[in-house]
Structure formats: C-alpha cells, structure tokens
Motif scaffolding. Structure first.
Motif, short mmCIF file in Angstrom:
data_model
loop_
_atom_site.label_atom_id
_atom_site.label_comp_id
_atom_site.label_asym_id
_atom_site.label_seq_id
_atom_site.Cartn_x
_atom_site.Cartn_y
_atom_site.Cartn_z
N GLU A 152 -5.80 -90.14 -80.91
CA GLU A 152 -4.76 -91.54 -80.49
C GLU A 152 -5.16 -92.02 -79.45
O GLU A 152 -5.25 -93.32 -79.30
N LYS A 153 -5.47 -91.48 -78.28
CA LYS A 153 -5.76 -92.05 -76.81
C LYS A 153 -7.19 -92.08 -76.58
O LYS A 153 -7.97 -92.54 -75.56
N GLY A 154 -8.10 -91.48 -77.34
CA GLY A 154 -9.64 -91.27 -76.95
C GLY A 154 -9.89 -90.35 -76.19
O GLY A 154 -9.27 -89.52 -75.78
N PRO A 155 -11.34 -90.42 -75.74
CA PRO A 155 -11.78 -89.21 -74.83
C PRO A 155 -11.00 -89.18 -73.71
O PRO A 155 -10.42 -90.16 -73.11
N VAL A 156 -10.74 -88.02 -73.12
CA VAL A 156 -10.26 -87.61 -71.90
C VAL A 156 -11.24 -87.76 -70.70
O VAL A 156 -12.49 -87.39 -71.06
N SER A 157 -10.82 -87.78 -69.54
CA SER A 157 -11.61 -87.76 -68.35
C SER A 157 -12.35 -86.38 -68.20
O SER A 157 -11.69 -85.52 -68.71
N PRO A 158 -13.56 -86.42 -67.59
CA PRO A 158 -14.10 -85.23 -67.53
C PRO A 158 -13.23 -84.06 -66.79
O PRO A 158 -13.08 -82.96 -66.48
N GLU A 159 -12.51 -84.74 -65.71
CA GLU A 159 -11.59 -83.89 -64.87
C GLU A 159 -10.47 -83.31 -65.68
O GLU A 159 -10.31 -82.11 -65.54
N GLN A 160 -9.92 -84.14 -66.62
CA GLN A 160 -8.95 -83.56 -67.31
C GLN A 160 -9.41 -82.66 -68.40
O GLN A 160 -8.64 -81.65 -68.71
N ALA A 161 -10.75 -82.90 -69.05
CA ALA A 161 -11.26 -82.02 -69.95
C ALA A 161 -11.44 -80.68 -69.06
O ALA A 161 -11.06 -79.61 -69.86
N VAL A 162 -11.94 -80.55 -67.84
CA VAL A 162 -11.89 -79.38 -67.16
C VAL A 162 -10.81 -78.40 -67.14
O VAL A 162 -10.53 -77.45 -67.29
N SER A 163 -9.61 -79.38 -66.73
CA SER A 163 -8.27 -78.59 -66.30
C SER A 163 -7.59 -78.22 -67.87
O SER A 163 -6.85 -77.10 -67.60
N LEU A 164 -8.22 -78.67 -68.96
CA LEU A 164 -7.67 -77.83 -70.20
C LEU A 164 -8.61 -77.04 -70.76
O LEU A 164 -8.02 -76.02 -71.14
N ILE A 165 -10.08 -77.21 -70.71
CA ILE A 165 -10.84 -76.21 -71.01
C ILE A 165 -11.11 -74.94 -70.46
O ILE A 165 -11.14 -74.06 -71.02
N ALA A 166 -11.02 -74.97 -69.29
CA ALA A 166 -11.22 -73.86 -68.22
C ALA A 166 -10.27 -72.79 -68.62
O ALA A 166 -10.51 -71.61 -68.80
N PRO A 167 -8.81 -73.06 -68.47
CA PRO A 167 -7.86 -72.10 -68.90
C PRO A 167 -8.07 -71.68 -70.32
O PRO A 167 -7.77 -70.37 -70.59
N MET A 168 -8.80 -72.48 -71.10
CA MET A 168 -9.00 -71.68 -72.68
C MET A 168 -10.17 -71.09 -72.46
O MET A 168 -10.08 -69.73 -73.02
N ALA A 169 -11.14 -71.03 -71.52
CA ALA A 169 -12.14 -70.11 -71.45
C ALA A 169 -11.49 -68.72 -71.08
O ALA A 169 -12.05 -67.93 -71.41
N GLU A 170 -10.81 -69.19 -69.93
CA GLU A 170 -10.14 -67.91 -69.14
C GLU A 170 -9.52 -67.00 -70.28
O GLU A 170 -9.21 -65.77 -70.31
N ALA A 171 -8.77 -67.70 -71.21
CA ALA A 171 -7.61 -67.06 -72.19
C ALA A 171 -8.45 -66.32 -73.13
O ALA A 171 -8.36 -65.26 -73.55
N LEU A 172 -9.67 -66.93 -73.57
CA LEU A 172 -10.52 -66.34 -74.53
C LEU A 172 -11.29 -64.98 -73.73
O LEU A 172 -11.31 -63.99 -74.47
N GLY A 173 -11.70 -65.19 -72.64
CA GLY A 173 -12.16 -64.18 -71.83
C GLY A 173 -11.26 -63.06 -71.68
O GLY A 173 -11.55 -61.63 -72.10
N TYR A 174 -9.68 -63.25 -71.42
CA TYR A 174 -9.05 -62.19 -71.51
C TYR A 174 -8.69 -61.44 -73.01
O TYR A 174 -8.55 -60.33 -73.05
N ALA A 175 -8.85 -62.31 -74.26
CA ALA A 175 -8.62 -61.87 -75.34
C ALA A 175 -9.79 -60.94 -75.82
O ALA A 175 -9.61 -59.84 -76.61
N HIS A 176 -11.14 -61.41 -75.29
CA HIS A 176 -12.11 -60.67 -75.89
C HIS A 176 -12.03 -59.45 -75.01
O HIS A 176 -12.67 -58.46 -75.74
N ASN A 177 -11.55 -59.32 -73.81
CA ASN A 177 -11.69 -58.18 -72.97
C ASN A 177 -10.67 -56.86 -73.74
O ASN A 177 -10.76 -55.74 -73.63
N GLN A 178 -9.76 -57.51 -74.44
CA GLN A 178 -8.82 -56.99 -75.35
C GLN A 178 -9.06 -56.56 -76.59
O GLN A 178 -8.59 -55.74 -77.45
N GLY A 179 -10.38 -56.78 -77.12
CA GLY A 179 -10.97 -56.68 -78.18
C GLY A 179 -10.70 -57.46 -79.24
O GLY A 179 -10.80 -57.18 -80.45
#
Length: 704
Positions: A152-179
């Motif tokens: 709807e709005k087009g690409p997000v800014s690099p800063e906003q992308a980092v604020s959204l994707i870095a927590p996703m990486a952390e969440a995946l890291g946690y899930a992976h550690n849980q198997g």
C-alpha cells in the motif's frame, strides 16, 4: 495467450478467472452446487461454514467477526468466555479436516509456537478440537502485516526496516535455540501492531527438533518466493533457511520488490536455485551499502556462507556492519529488473500479470543460430548449480555421464485408479483432475483435497484419453476399443458417441473454443473433426495411412499436430482444409513411434516424445528441429509444456518425469515417485501442479 487470473478473496492465492472454488484453500467463491455422483454417493454439501464453526465453538468462544483467511486456516476475532479475553481464533476449514497430515501440521503449529515465549512471537493460549472444529486461540493483535504495508505505501526506509527486521532476527534466534524452525518466514507473517511492535506469526509448517519426522526430506512446503535454495530442493531446513527467508523479507521491505519472481512456482524455484537477483542499490541508490551487504549475506545460496544464527543477523543490523566484506551480485546478473532477453519474453506474454511466452533461439540479424543441443552437451553445471543438484557420476575427463537429478515433492496420490493409467487431465480452472479408473471408469477428483467428486461409468474398455471442454461442462473420452464418447460432467451421463471404430487413433481432444472434438475415424489412422452440439462429422483428415498415437490443437485452433507410429512421423495439419501443412523431419530422425505431442502456449513451438528415449522441440513455422532433450533411459511416452512455455515435461517408461528449461535445454528436476512407467502427464493451468499416471494403481499430484 494465457488465461485471465484473479486472487482468491480468502487465501489470496492466484487462481483462474473462471474458478468457482479456490483450489488452494478449498473455499467456494459462489454458492456451491449440489454435488451428484454416478455410483459414488458423495451427497450434498453442508450448511454455511461460519455458522457451523460459530455453533461448534459457542460453549467456550464467542466469535465476533472474521479477520482473514489463508491457504490453511480461517482467523476470527473471538472472546474466550471463561476469561473474558479477546483472542484470534484460528480454525481449520471443514474441507480440510479429513486430511490427517493437514491436521498434524495444524496442531504442530500450535504445539511448536506454544513452547515459545518471546515479545516478538505471537503467544498461543489454547489449541484443540471442539465439536469437530480444529482450532487454536492466540494473542489478538491489532495492526497490519508487513506485506500489506509495503504493497500500500511502498518500501519502508532503511531505518524502519532495521527496526522491524532486527527483532524478527532475534525472535528467530530464540526459536532456533528452543529447537524450532519456522520454515515459512515471509512478509505476510510479520505483523506490525498499531503501536509499531513487529510480531512473527504462523509457525504453520514449523517443526520441533523432538518430532522432526513430520517434516521429511523431499517435502517442499512454504512460499516459493521466500524459500531458501535448500528448502526449494526439498532438503531439511535448519535455522539458516529461516535467515535466508528473512533476507527476502528485508529485501522486499526496502525495495518493494522480491528478489525472485516468475510466471508460476516452478519458474520461481528455478531462479532461487540457479539465478542471482538485482542488488537493492540498483533499485534505490539511497539504500546504505552496508545494508545491501547484510542482505547479500542472508541471500547466499550456500547456507554456510550466511549468518549462522539469528543473533548474528540482528547484531549486523543493529551495528550497521555486515561483519565482513560481502560480495554483492553485479547489476547485470540480477533478475529483479528484466534484461533485454527477458523483456522480449515478457512482451510476448501479453503484458503484466500474464506468464511470459517462451522465446527460443531467436538470434539477432547476422548472428548464427545456436545448434540444437542435447542435455549431455549443455548441462555442465556452475558451482551454484552443483550446490543445487546432486551431480551424476563423472567420467575421467570431467564430463557428466548423465543428467543431474533432484527429487520433487508428491502432494498427494489419487488412489483407486486403473491398473494402468493412460490418461490424466486437469479441468480448465485447475480445481479438478481427471484420470482413468478401475472397472472401465473415469474419475473426477478435487485437487485441493484429493476427494473423489464424480465417477463416469458405462465404458466398455479402459480409457486411454480424457479431456475436459474449455468451459468444464463436457468430457470427451476414448477407450482402448476405439469408442469416443461425449459426457455431461454434472450428471455423469453420456451425451453421445462420436466414433466406435477409431483404434488407429489413440486420442481425442476438444478444440480451443470447445465447439469441436478431434478423434480417429475407422482403422486407417484418419482423423475426424466432429461438431460437439450436433455430433455431425465436420471434416476428415485423410493424408495419413498409419496409426496416430497423439493429437493436439494449436492454441488458436488453426492447426492440429499429430504423432504417428511405424514411420515415427510428426505432422502439422490445417484445420480449415484438413490437409497436411508440414511434416517435421530433421534427417536423422530415427524414431519409430511418436507417442506424444504438445504445442507451446504461444503456438510457435511443437514438442514430441518418441521411442528413441528423447523429446524434441520444433519450430512450427519452419519445421526445423531446435533442441533435443536427452536423459531418459526408456521410451518418452508423455510430454507437456508449462503454461508459460518456459519449461517442458517428459514422462518415460523408465519411471521418471523430467522437467527441462526450454531456453537452454538444462534438466532442472527429475521426479522419481512413480513405481512403473509413466504413461501420462499434465500441467495444471497455473503451472503449480503436475499430474502423472502410470501402472502403479494411482495418479501422483506433485510440485517442486
């Protein structure tokens, strides 16, 4: 020209414009018809699905409204009565509850995600089965998914992308550690709440390490555009596969595009395995170079070259440092922006939203036309291709002794078919499949569930050819005793018999406009064109004195292609006059039988399969042989083009189906799921699925 498509309003998958029911989620797009059956007793459909769910869940949950639908579930906003708590109630559609594996996947999602407790992973409160309804209750979040935001709005800014994707990486890291590995990371599974918190949703095909048997090698699940190469190959996926998918989400967030797209899933999978992508800074030069390098590392085809944990990826994003110098694909190697050759292909497809028509060997003026090349001459693999496919044994000089192979995924088997299935076909909208069946019958199956819908009885011998009319209302069949019949699909009744003595022509088919049927006539190999409505003979095709094994119409209905026995002749006929336009012959044609023929979707190319273990690609206008596909060790009995014309299939008595790329002759996949020789194959209209029929009592439905 490809058929018009639309999006299912429930699961948003692409389906044909004429579809009345989504073949992905199984939902009706209009009032469902009363289902009839000849000898199967399928009965009528149940009442309104939402009413059924609301009544079943009422003791514990009060459903307020529907929030959305996906390919596997319906999500409602509800209130948990005992606690007065708002929840998102995820329910498996009734049409899927008969599928044991689907139930296992559904409850595995709940059980996997329920073990996780992280601020950026959706919380599961409850799961189970209530009055026949399988459900899970989860945290109710108000917001929108990332895919919707970018669309709807087009690409997000690099800063906003980092604020959204870095927590996703952390969440995946946690899930992976849980198997737990997610296996379906994509932008539509990243919910951004109204207060800006990103939350990872839908562990729908995740698996826990303690019960990995539910996800077996050779099973490809997920969304092709977001798949890692190893997942696209059907291999086991670990944490690094999720990180590749997260890289796709990051790429999409800042560019508004996907690294790899295509006319159908097979095209996408091929690109994921073998091709590069357009670097983000080529799309938007304001994107930081360090972020482009982080993406490049996440999207490495070899999992060993990626970040190894979610924590590593999150740290790279937070610190704005990829950690090392990462090679970014050169601008010319990307496939996000079409190069000149690809643009020609897209132009031929008719514009945006339609599959590109394949353009094979069209040299520039003064350029020599490439000579036809067999697989054995052209399949020297690059390093990436070596990673993507299991190589064949090599000779001393390093040349490949045979085709490289990759196992594909069987979606389901349609069981209870004839001992020897010689005929398979899809309905025009792709929702249904046809096949020969036991006791001289034909069965109509629902693709999304594998459920038998209709049985056509009254045949005197085994069916060797079946086809549905373009509108899906009529069926034409030919049996081994040479009888050609027209059927009414809704009632299962025979409308008329066209011919009772066509043993010399082993096939019958509809014209593209559905007004005529082409079949044999008598024992001489003569073709007859019949009027569907009246049953009258319209025209004879007489210039043939031997058995015809296969026939097909050109997409525009102007020509007929036939393959013969004894002399191995391939002929092009003019429908208007009934005369031979051209006989295809390269001079070294050493086949005795042409078992199968097909036209490319744009009508420019012909495909034939022969008893000399090869399939051949021909230019229709000139009759010239363009390419030979070699790699089978048995007769090539069945051939087919993909709907976008970029790939061809060949089915053989060697019990394999092989998929080839038209433009270079490379062998992409080998499907080895049939236990006997493959006699029939068919692409679904959207290219997502393939049917194969053989002498092993069932029909396989498969996909990469």
């Amino acid at each position: 020209m490809s058929e018009a498509t639309k999006r299912c309003p429930y699961c948003h998958e692409e389906i044909l414009e004429a579809a009345r029911k989504c073949k992905h989620c199984g939902e009706w797009l209009e009032d469902p018809p009363e289902t009839t059956s000849t000898g199967t007793g399928t009965g009528s459909l149940s009442s309104n699905p939402e009413t059924l769910v609301r009544d079943a869940m009422s003791p514990e949950y009060n459903i307020e409204k529907e929030l959305g639908r996906g390919g596997m579930a319906i999500v409602y906003k509800a209130v948990q009565e005992s606690l007065g708590r708002e929840v998102a109630l995820k329910v498996l559609p009734q049409g899927m509850t008969h599928d044991r594996k689907m139930l296992e996947r559904f409850h595995r999602e709940a059980q996997s995600a329920a073990q996780l407790n992280h601020p950026h992973i959706v919380t599961i409160f409850d799961e189970g089965e209530l009055n026949g309804v399988h459900y899970m209750a989860m945290e109710y979040l108000e917001g929108r998914d990332l895919h919707e935001i970018v669309q709807e709005k087009g690409p997000v800014s690099p800063e906003q992308a980092v604020s959204l994707i870095a927590p996703m990486a952390e969440a995946l890291g946690y899930a992976h550690n849980q198997g737990t590995v997610h296996r379906d990371v994509k932008s539509s599974n990243v919910m951004v709440t109204d207060v800006g918190r990103p939350v990872l949703m839908d562990f729908g095909i995740a698996y826990a390490g303690s019960d990995a048997r539910l996800t077996q090698t050779g099973t490809v699940l997920g969304t092709p555009e977001y798949m890692s190469p190893e997942q696209a190959r059907g291999n086991d996926v670990d944490a690094r596969g999720d990180l590749y998918s997260l890289g796709v989400v990051l790429y999409e967030s800042i560019t508004g595009k996907l690294p790899h797209t295509g006319g159908h899933p097979m095209s996408v999978v091929y690109k994921v395995l073998h091709e590069s992508y357009t670097p983000p800074r080529q799309i938007d030069d304001s994107i930081p170079a360090w972020l482009e390098q982080v993406i490049a590392k996440l999207l490495k085809k070899d999992p060993n070259d990626r970040y190894q944990t979610g924590q590593e990826a999150a740290e790279a994003l937070h610190s704005e440092d990829p950690g090392e110098e990462v090679e970014v694909p050169s601008p010319s190697s990307g496939d996000g922006t079409a190069d000149a050759e690809e643009q020609v292909s897209m132009d031929a497809g008719g514009g945006q939203g339609e599959p590109a028509q394949t353009q094979v060997y069209r040299p520039e003026e003064g350029e020599a036309e490439p000579s036809p090349a067999a697989m054995s001459e052209t399949a020297t693999a690059t390093e990436e291709e070596q990673e993507a496919m299991t190589p064949s044994p090599s000779t001393e000089d390093g040349a490949s002794e045979g085709p490289q192979r990759q196992r594909l995924h069987i979606v389901r088997s349609l069981e209870g078919n004839a001992d020897w299935v010689n005929a398979v076909s899809f309905s025009p909208d792709g929702q249904y499949a046809l096949s020969g069946a036991p006791n001289n019958t034909i069965k109509l199956w629902e693709v999304v569930t594998g459920r038998e819908i209709q049985t056509f009885e009254g045949l005197t011998e085994q069916p060797i050819s079946v086809a549905l009319s373009p509108d899906g209302d009529r069926l034409v069949s030919e049996t081994s005793d040479g009888i050609v019949r027209l059927w009414d699909v809704d009632s299962g009744d025979t409308v008329r018999t066209f011919e009772e003595n066509s043993e010399a022509v082993l096939g019958a088919t509809f014209s593209p406009d559905g007004q005529h049927v082409l079949s044999g006539g008598g024992a001489s190999g003569t073709l007859h064109l019949w009027d569907v409505d009246t049953g009258d003979l319209v025209r004879r095709f007489d210039e043939n004195n031997e058995a015809i094994f296969s026939v097909t119409f050109s997409p525009n209905g102007e020509y007929v292609l036939s393959g013969s026995g004894q002399s191995g002749t391939l002929k092009l006929w003019d429908v208007e006059t009934g005369s031979v336009v051209r006989t295809f012959d390269e001079g070294d044609w050493d086949s005795t039988y042409v078992f199968s023929v097909a036209f490319s979707p744009n009508g420019e190319y012909a495909l034939s399969g022969s008893d000399d273990m090869t399939a051949r690609l021909w230019d229709v206008d000139s009759g010239k042989l363009l390419r030979t596909f070699e790699g089978h060790s048995g007769l090539v009995i069945a051939v087919a083009f993909s709907p976008d014309g970029q790939y061809v299939l060949s089915g053989s008595s060697d019990m394999t189906v092989q998929l080839w790329k038209v433009e270079d002759g490379n062998l992409g996949y080998v499907f080895e799921g049939d236990a006997e020789g493959v006699n029939a194959i068919a692409f679904s209209p959207d290219g997502r699925y393939v049917l194969s029929g053989s002498k092993d009592d069932d029909v396989k439905l498969w996909t990469p």
